[in-house]
Design an enzyme around this catalytic site. Sequence first.
Site, short mmCIF file in Angstrom:
data_model
loop_
_atom_site.label_atom_id
_atom_site.label_comp_id
_atom_site.label_asym_id
_atom_site.label_seq_id
_atom_site.Cartn_x
_atom_site.Cartn_y
_atom_site.Cartn_z
N HIS A 10 0.81 -1.22 0.00
CA HIS A 10 0.00 0.00 0.00
C HIS A 10 0.84 1.28 0.00
O HIS A 10 0.30 2.38 0.08
CB HIS A 10 -0.92 -0.02 1.23
CG HIS A 10 -2.08 0.92 1.15
ND1 HIS A 10 -2.20 2.02 1.96
CD2 HIS A 10 -3.17 0.92 0.35
CE1 HIS A 10 -3.32 2.66 1.67
NE2 HIS A 10 -3.93 2.02 0.70
N ASP A 64 14.76 10.74 -10.26
CA ASP A 64 16.11 11.20 -9.95
C ASP A 64 16.21 11.51 -8.46
O ASP A 64 16.10 10.61 -7.65
CB ASP A 64 16.50 12.38 -10.83
CG ASP A 64 16.68 11.98 -12.30
OD1 ASP A 64 16.81 10.76 -12.56
OD2 ASP A 64 16.68 12.86 -13.16
N LYS A 107 2.87 4.50 -1.26
CA LYS A 107 2.72 5.40 -2.42
C LYS A 107 3.96 6.29 -2.45
O LYS A 107 4.03 7.32 -1.75
CB LYS A 107 1.46 6.25 -2.31
CG LYS A 107 0.23 5.52 -1.76
CD LYS A 107 -0.26 4.42 -2.68
CE LYS A 107 -1.30 3.56 -1.99
NZ LYS A 107 -2.52 4.23 -1.63
#
Length: 512
Positions: free
Chosen positions: A185, A192, A187
């Site tokens: 889960h 870079d 995110k």
Amino acid sequence: MAVRESSCLPALVWWTPVFLLAPLVAPTVPPAPAQCPPFGYVCRGTHRFQWVGNLVPEFGISSTKVKILSTPSEFYQVMKTQVKIAKKRIILASLYLGTGPLEQELVDCIEETLHSSGSSDLQVSILLDFTRGSRGTKNSRTMLLPLLRRYPERVRVSLFHTPNLRGLLRMLAPERFNETIGLQHMKVYLFDDNVILSGANLSDSYFTNRQDRYILLQGCSEVADFFSELVGAVGDVSLQLHPDDSTQIEEMMVHPYEGDKSRYCDTARNRVMEVIEMARRKQCDLRSTSFQSRDTDSEIDPPDTWVYPLVQMKPFGIQIDELVTETLLTEAERGDHLHLTTGYFNLTQGYMDLVLGTRANYNILLASPEVNGFYGAKGIAGAIPAAYVHIEHQFYNAVRRLGQDQRVKLREYFRDHWTFHAKGLWLYPAGKDMPCLTLIGSPNFGYRSVHRDLEAQIALVTESPDLQQQLHEEQLHLYNRSTEVTPATFQHQSRYVKLWVKLVTPLIKNFF
């Protein structure tokens, strides 16, 4: 009561017996060892939250490198821009990648960047959840196969499979329902040396009309390196997607659901904790060296902002985020104001007890039934918002019963034709009009976040008035679209909860 972003409940119409028996069939989550701050190796900071640096790396940065994004469309546009200018690495960790035209446009941007002459060294690594990413015939995997086939040496797609979904349960559980057992889960979107931390997935609604939170850290190479290593560690213990749509584990790795569960969890824990501990010690050593030498370039401004990455992976026995969150709630002082928001109001008992039993003031923002993604759905899915209303009502009654309604307030977010998915926390010290700390990332403060899923967020502490103002405006942007919950709120027709929903909710709330 819905699995976040996965809409599994429609399948449960026919699978309720299996669902209720799942705690008996599913392998239990191994108890994690108690984690306490390693006080023998202390990093000294300048603010009241410096103790977090005893658990995780502390990255001191300039507040000018932090940008708060406020809308789904801004999030999407920044993502595409970052993809187009990336030169060395693109790392995307999400629950899933959607299959619509906006998601395809994002994938096309990645392919164009890989194809451009100036990015011959570019490596792309994508980490998704196996069950959610494999749902249906057109899914996250099929969206990414063309990239894998064209650039097999430069693209890696890892699919995390929870070790708790195995054996008989894995054989019996249908699509959507299998996502309730545990998910990847996190995110994290990295380009870079630029990192976006969010609660948003890579799906069209999160790019258009599903409100979330997003923070961009620009030019923060050490923070980017840490999250690159963290996502890589989880990727190493995940299944690898191949150009023919098959999956297999990395060489010498234990299989997540066919191999020995204890060995797999130990391997995963050691791999992730190695990343955390090495980064923590490196940052402590760098600050110690700088302090002792006292010859730092005077033109370099000292940091006014600190980033602490918090990881929660209870299936592996890692519960750093839980420990830090509980300590923040416990140590919040009288007169402090905490704004806490979640798209799915289902606090763990531990968090609930701390909110109800400590000294600080709380203003909790949650989704009204109308901005729940299942509002108005047919069949059993239409009962999902009612289950959340039931949990909310129980908590509200507890607040009033304990006489805490002047200290703990509930608010409901509403925006026509939108859904609500924002999560996190802002801490305003007593007597201050601006927050000095925020939590932002994937956790929802609920049972799933603490016990079932892999989660990551950051605690960001700042002394910068400008950044504090940005965080304050972010909070206002969300709370200004809300109304306070009162006893009259639950008299509204949309808050009606059927008896069977009230009876079932306590039995299955720990899956959501």
